[in-house]
Scaffold this active site. Structure first.
Site, short mmCIF file in Angstrom:
data_model
loop_
_atom_site.label_atom_id
_atom_site.label_comp_id
_atom_site.label_asym_id
_atom_site.label_seq_id
_atom_site.Cartn_x
_atom_site.Cartn_y
_atom_site.Cartn_z
CG ASP A 110 -2.08 -2.72 7.15
OD1 ASP A 110 -3.18 -2.65 7.73
OD2 ASP A 110 -1.77 -1.95 6.21
CE LYS A 142 -10.83 -0.19 2.81
NZ LYS A 142 -9.90 0.87 3.24
CB ALA A 150 -6.75 -2.83 6.03
CD1 TRP A 154 -2.72 1.51 0.38
CD2 TRP A 154 -2.18 1.82 2.53
NE1 TRP A 154 -3.51 2.52 0.87
CE2 TRP A 154 -3.20 2.73 2.18
CE3 TRP A 154 -1.67 1.83 3.83
CZ2 TRP A 154 -3.73 3.63 3.10
CZ3 TRP A 154 -2.20 2.72 4.74
CH2 TRP A 154 -3.22 3.62 4.38
#
Length: 390
Positions: free
Chosen positions: A205, A240, A207, A124
């Site tokens: 991470d 999300k 997400a 990212w």
């Protein structure tokens, strides 16, 4: 003073959003921005979130500050959702997953300023951007195989074997962004063994928990890492899986030994105070209410599963359409990728042609947001990909 400032490089995704908005063609398709969209093109407010907001409006009595670390009930609920029961977790609420990543890197810099942070190639874009801004050391490990559009696991292992003791290795817990290519359980086990041998500190991470193979399944790699190392950093986002993007709801978890947890917690609180004082609470409060209410939890999980299955259906439909049009299995990987994104393996020239000739917008590296499609636009995209030589 201000005249000494230089222009900053523009964010490519934000540039793409602007180009899409300016495009007057009614047939345009946005596959660039990283938000979930339902079949009508809407990013909906989830049913459980709506119900929690209504209840919160009725029972909330104050808008005073929360604690430096956020509300304990929120931190406890998120830690349990991600890791299960643990007594090793220091944690703070943060402004979204990005805030959690920033605070994690600040913590690394505070604790071991000479550590190198290792990133997957690609990753990212905000990961390297924040690291560079903080003036930290950075290195890459191979991850994506452009030829197969899968994981270059042999390259990854070779590069991770170069990690120095105390270095931090950033891993995508599930639904790799931007590629959609994930490690298998066996590959995760090998990765853990290598990092243990090297004396690395894993930084996960997370997400997209719930967007890949399921809420519990998507936490499996993170839980394996948590059980395998004395110290682990985890940055998680509720944007999300709860659909509360603009509420900026995240958490940073630092796993350590029980006797060090108080000191680590104090440092996390300190960093929150330096950067924004008290974290935002509205989204965190909604998440807490949902996870503490059995009926709301059940409805949230049911809708999250609908979201996940919709993306899987779109993946399979696109893979099938491309197989039919190309008479090959070249794009079968789309169905095996997980999460919102896949990198298609197109050239920048082909991506530009898709935008100019077909009004289809995606990032220059051919990353697409699968959730930007629907049953009507899947065949349009497939035909356009073939038309530009994909």
């Amino acid at each position: 003073m201000l005249e000494a400032l230089n222009p900053q490089p523009q964010d490519k995704i934000l540039q793409l959003i602007a180009l899409y908005r300016e495009d007057k063609r009614t047939t345009k398709i946005d596959l660039g921005v990283g938000v979930y969209k339902d079949p009508t093109g809407l990013t909906p407010v989830m049913r459980a979130v709506k119900a929690a907001e209504k209840k919160l409006w009725e029972v909330e009595t104050t808008k005073t500050y929360t604690g430096l670390a956020g509300e304990p009930a929120y931190n406890s609920a998120l830690v349990k959702m991600i890791l299960g029961e643990t007594d090793r977790a220091a944690s703070v609420a943060t402004p979204g997953g990005t805030g959690a990543i920033r605070q994690a890197l600040e913590l690394v810099k505070l604790a071991t300023p000479g550590a190198t942070v290792w990133l997957s190639a690609p990753t990212w874009p905000n990961h390297p951007s924040i690291i560079k801004f903080l003036g930290m050391k950075m290195a890459e490990y191979r991850y994506f195989d452009a030829a197969t559009c899968g994981v270059d696991f042999e390259g990854m292992k070779a590069d991770l074997a170069k990690v120095a003791p105390g270095d931090v290795v950033l891993l995508h817990g599930c639904c790799h962004n931007p590629t959609g290519a994930n490690l298998t359980q066996a590959q995760w086990a090998e990765t853990v063994a290598i990092l243990q041998k090297q004396g690395a500190v894993p930084f996960v991470d997370l997400a997209y928990q719930g967007f890949g193979d399921g809420l519990e399944e998507d936490a499996a790699a993170t839980r394996l890492i948590a059980a395998s190392f004395p110290e682990v950093l985890i940055a998680a986002s509720c944007s999300k899986n709860f659909g509360i993007y603009r509420e900026r709801t995240g958490i940073l978890i630092a796993l350590t030994s029980p006797d060090r947890k108080a000191v680590v917690q104090g440092n996390l609180n300190f960093l929150n105070r330096q950067n924004f004082s008290f974290p935002p609470d509205h989204g965190a409060r909604l998440v807490t209410m949902i996870l503490e209410d059995e009926a709301l939890t059940a409805d949230w999980k049911a809708e999250l599963e609908e979201v996940r299955l919709n993306m899987l259906t779109l993946r399979q439909s696109l893979a099938d359409a491309l197989r039919k049009l190309t008479n090959s299995d070249r794009y079968d990987f789309v169905a095996t990728h997980r999460g919102m994104f896949s990198r298609l393996g197109l050239t920048e020239a082909q991506v530009l042609r898709l935008r100019e000739e077909h009004a289809i917008y995606m990032v220059g590296d051919s990353r697409i947001n699968i959730a930007g499609l629907n049953a009507q636009t899947v065949p349009i995209l497939a035909q356009a990909i073939v038309a530009v030589g994909g």
